[in-house]
Scaffold this active site. Structure first.
Site, PDB file in Angstrom:
ATOM      1  N   ARG A  44      -8.110  16.766 -20.098  1.00 22.91           N
ATOM      2  CA  ARG A  44      -7.776  16.410 -18.716  1.00 22.91           C
ATOM      3  C   ARG A  44      -9.060  16.111 -17.949  1.00 22.91           C
ATOM      4  O   ARG A  44      -9.153  15.185 -17.168  1.00 22.91           O
ATOM      5  CB  ARG A  44      -6.973  17.515 -18.012  1.00 22.91           C
ATOM      6  CG  ARG A  44      -6.745  17.161 -16.547  1.00 22.91           C
ATOM      7  CD  ARG A  44      -5.753  17.999 -15.748  1.00 22.91           C
ATOM      8  NE  ARG A  44      -5.442  19.299 -16.261  1.00 22.91           N
ATOM      9  CZ  ARG A  44      -6.239  20.372 -16.177  1.00 22.91           C
ATOM     10  NH1 ARG A  44      -7.408  20.294 -15.568  1.00 22.91           N
ATOM     11  NH2 ARG A  44      -5.860  21.512 -16.691  1.00 22.91           N
ATOM     12  N   LYS A  48      -2.508  -4.610 -14.708  1.00 25.65           N
ATOM     13  CA  LYS A  48      -2.374  -6.056 -14.503  1.00 25.65           C
ATOM     14  C   LYS A  48      -3.484  -6.805 -15.252  1.00 25.65           C
ATOM     15  O   LYS A  48      -3.520  -6.764 -16.448  1.00 25.65           O
ATOM     16  CB  LYS A  48      -2.376  -6.343 -13.006  1.00 25.65           C
ATOM     17  CG  LYS A  48      -1.504  -5.364 -12.175  1.00 25.65           C
ATOM     18  CD  LYS A  48      -0.026  -5.479 -12.455  1.00 25.65           C
ATOM     19  CE  LYS A  48       0.797  -4.334 -11.886  1.00 25.65           C
ATOM     20  NZ  LYS A  48       0.638  -4.057 -10.477  1.00 25.65           N
ATOM     21  N   TYR A  82       1.132  -4.300  -1.586  1.00 28.25           N
ATOM     22  CA  TYR A  82       1.986  -3.947  -2.706  1.00 28.25           C
ATOM     23  C   TYR A  82       3.030  -2.913  -2.254  1.00 28.25           C
ATOM     24  O   TYR A  82       2.679  -1.910  -1.636  1.00 28.25           O
ATOM     25  CB  TYR A  82       1.110  -3.378  -3.833  1.00 28.25           C
ATOM     26  CG  TYR A  82       1.898  -2.918  -5.025  1.00 28.25           C
ATOM     27  CD1 TYR A  82       2.570  -3.830  -5.833  1.00 28.25           C
ATOM     28  CD2 TYR A  82       1.985  -1.570  -5.357  1.00 28.25           C
ATOM     29  CE1 TYR A  82       3.301  -3.406  -6.924  1.00 28.25           C
ATOM     30  CE2 TYR A  82       2.704  -1.147  -6.452  1.00 28.25           C
ATOM     31  CZ  TYR A  82       3.367  -2.070  -7.228  1.00 28.25           C
ATOM     32  OH  TYR A  82       4.095  -1.646  -8.295  1.00 28.25           O
ATOM     33  N   ASP A 126      -8.135  -2.692  -2.788  1.00 34.49           N
ATOM     34  CA  ASP A 126      -7.313  -2.869  -3.980  1.00 34.49           C
ATOM     35  C   ASP A 126      -7.677  -4.238  -4.552  1.00 34.49           C
ATOM     36  O   ASP A 126      -7.325  -5.269  -3.996  1.00 34.49           O
ATOM     37  CB  ASP A 126      -5.829  -2.800  -3.572  1.00 34.49           C
ATOM     38  CG  ASP A 126      -4.882  -2.945  -4.760  1.00 34.49           C
ATOM     39  OD1 ASP A 126      -5.303  -3.492  -5.795  1.00 34.49           O
ATOM     40  OD2 ASP A 126      -3.705  -2.533  -4.639  1.00 34.49           O
TER      41      ASP A 126
HETATM   42  C1  LIG Z   1       0.941  -2.945  -9.556  1.00 33.88           C
HETATM   43  C2  LIG Z   1       0.094  -2.770  -8.392  1.00 33.88           C
HETATM   44  C3  LIG Z   1      -0.234  -1.491  -7.918  1.00 33.88           C
HETATM   45  C4  LIG Z   1       0.315  -0.234  -8.560  1.00 33.88           C
HETATM   46  O1  LIG Z   1      -0.197  -0.035  -9.844  1.00 33.88           O
HETATM   47  P1  LIG Z   1       0.609   0.676 -11.033  1.00 33.88           P
HETATM   48  O2  LIG Z   1      -0.330   0.555 -12.190  1.00 33.88           O
HETATM   49  O3  LIG Z   1       1.901  -0.045 -11.203  1.00 33.88           O
HETATM   50  O4  LIG Z   1       0.832   2.095 -10.611  1.00 33.88           O
HETATM   51  C5  LIG Z   1      -1.067  -1.395  -6.817  1.00 33.88           C
HETATM   52  N1  LIG Z   1      -1.556  -2.501  -6.208  1.00 33.88           N
HETATM   53  C6  LIG Z   1      -1.256  -3.739  -6.629  1.00 33.88           C
HETATM   54  C7  LIG Z   1      -1.819  -4.916  -5.915  1.00 33.88           C
HETATM   55  C8  LIG Z   1      -0.425  -3.924  -7.722  1.00 33.88           C
HETATM   56  O5  LIG Z   1      -0.115  -5.155  -8.123  1.00 33.88           O
END
Ligand SMILES: *Cc1c(COP(=O)(O)O)cnc(C)c1O
Length: 379
Positions: free
Chosen positions: A46, A195, A98, A170
């Site tokens: 962890r 992504k 998001y 982000d």
């Molecule tokens: C998918 C996404 C998230 C969340 O991420 P997860 O890996 O699905 O928890 C946050 N911000 C953006 C812009 C995203 O496309």
């Protein structure tokens, strides 16, 4: 090291055991210790795991940070950031973001006393009025999802520094291939590595990257205390994905440009959202803040309603109708009913997420096949 070399070698150390070129998947929860209190760098997975360390070092390298932290998902990475704060603290966020981030802010952390102010952050001047002495962080997503607006990271970072506010970005949509928030003055970069970074639609993983050692220490503490870490296999897959990030991104951008050319000449298309269009309101910023315009496109059709959107998306054959983005395969998404359904309709429509909006994550297939597929579906 330049960026393309960093995606492959950044932060990586030679494996000593057998000279493995890729870091082994250390599928272990614990590590033998020589004496009580004496270990070989790792005690419990962890806290640390060598495969995760390899990924975290790579993440720090490609974002020009000093520290990387990998989590079980993008949302658990955001969750760790929010735990830096205390009841009464205020966070200013983009209003076009998001849906899952919005839900985490509004439905989870609000009840623990954090206050969120959602606003259009495209005009830095207007943000000044939103700042109070309880403001602790500005949360920026740029390009925004799904409207592809751009927010000026550098000008907001100057405002944040003046007011001693953290700036978190982000960077999921742009990736460090196109945009490096830490270089522009941000304090924290967050990724849904699910992504583009991992890039093959086969793993859920989140990341934080920072420069500051005190902030890193606070986040490591939260990562270890709350425990939302990613496993060694997922760390390995993401690290493997990052090694081709630059090649994939180049093709994502190229294909998106070709699709924009096609859609902009199609008489059934109404609005097109992509930062690389010269009439895009943030086109000038896009050219300086980003080194390319990315693989995400949104559009509406003329007289489009929910029914016509359903017809178009169900006729697609190469594009898959699915949530998520950033993988090698092209995806189509209907934000209003899929990724952004957790945002109330009136709030959603105010930012432009109307029922007729379709979002494309353009993959790295041959662009002719993607264009033919869109053409038959729209016609
Ligand atoms: C998918 C996404 C998230 C969340 O991420 P997860 O890996 O699905 O928890 C946050 N911000 C953006 C812009 C995203 O496309």
């Amino acid at each position: 090291m330049k960026f393309n070399t960093k995606t492959i070698h950044g932060g990586q150390i030679k494996e000593k055991g057998y000279g493995a070129v890729m870091p082994p998947i250390y599928q272990t929860s614990t590590y033998s210790q020589t004496k009580p209190g004496e270990h070989q760098g790792y005690e419990y997975s962890r806290t640390h795991n060598p495969t995760r360390t390899a990924l975290e070092n790579s993440l720090a390298s490609i974002e020009n940070g000093n520290f990387g932290l990998a989590f079980s998902s993008g949302l658990s990475a955001i969750d760790a950031i929010l735990k830096l704060f205390e009841p009464g603290d205020e966070i200013i966020s983009t209003n076009d973001l998001y849906g899952g981030s919005y839900r985490l802010f509004d439905k989870v952390f609000k009840k623990f006393g954090l206050k969120f102010i959602f606003s259009d952050l495209q005009n830095t001047e207007k943000i000044k009025d939103l700042i109070s002495d309880r403001t602790k962080m500005i949360w920026v997503e740029t390009p925004t999802n799904p409207m592809m607006n751009l927010i000026d990271i550098n000008s907001i970072s100057r405002l944040c520094k003046k007011n001693e506010i953290l700036l978190a970005v982000d960077n999921t949509f742009a990736t460090p291939y196109l945009q490096k928030p830490l270089d522009l003055g941000a304090d924290i970069v967050m990724h849904s590595a699910t992504k583009y970074l991992a890039g093959h639609s086969d793993v859920i993983l989140g990341a934080l990257i920072v420069k500051d050692d005190i902030l890193a220490e606070q986040l490591y503490f939260l990562q270890n205390s709350s425990g939302a870490i990613c496993g060694p296999m997922d760390s390995f897959l993401t690290l493997r994905g990052i090694k081709t990030l630059h090649v994939r991104m180049e093709r994502h951008c190229f294909n998106a440009e070709k699709i924009i050319e096609f859609l902009s000449n199609h008489k059934k298309i109404d609005k097109l959202y992509w930062p690389g269009i010269s009439t895009h309101p943030n086109y000038e910023l896009a050219k300086t803040q980003m080194s390319g315009f990315g693989g995400m496109i949104s559009f509406t059709t003329k007289n489009g309603d929910f029914k016509s959107v359903q017809e178009i998306t169900s006729k697609l054959k190469v594009f898959t109708l699915a949530e998520s983005l950033g993988g090698v395969e092209s995806l189509a998404n209907h934000p209003a009913s899929m990724t952004h359904a957790s945002i109330p309709k009136d709030l959603r429509e105010k930012t432009g997420v109307v029922d007729s909006l379709i979002r494309l994550s353009v993959g790295i297939e041959d662009h002719e096949d993607l264009i033919n597929d869109l053409n038959q579906a729209i016609n």
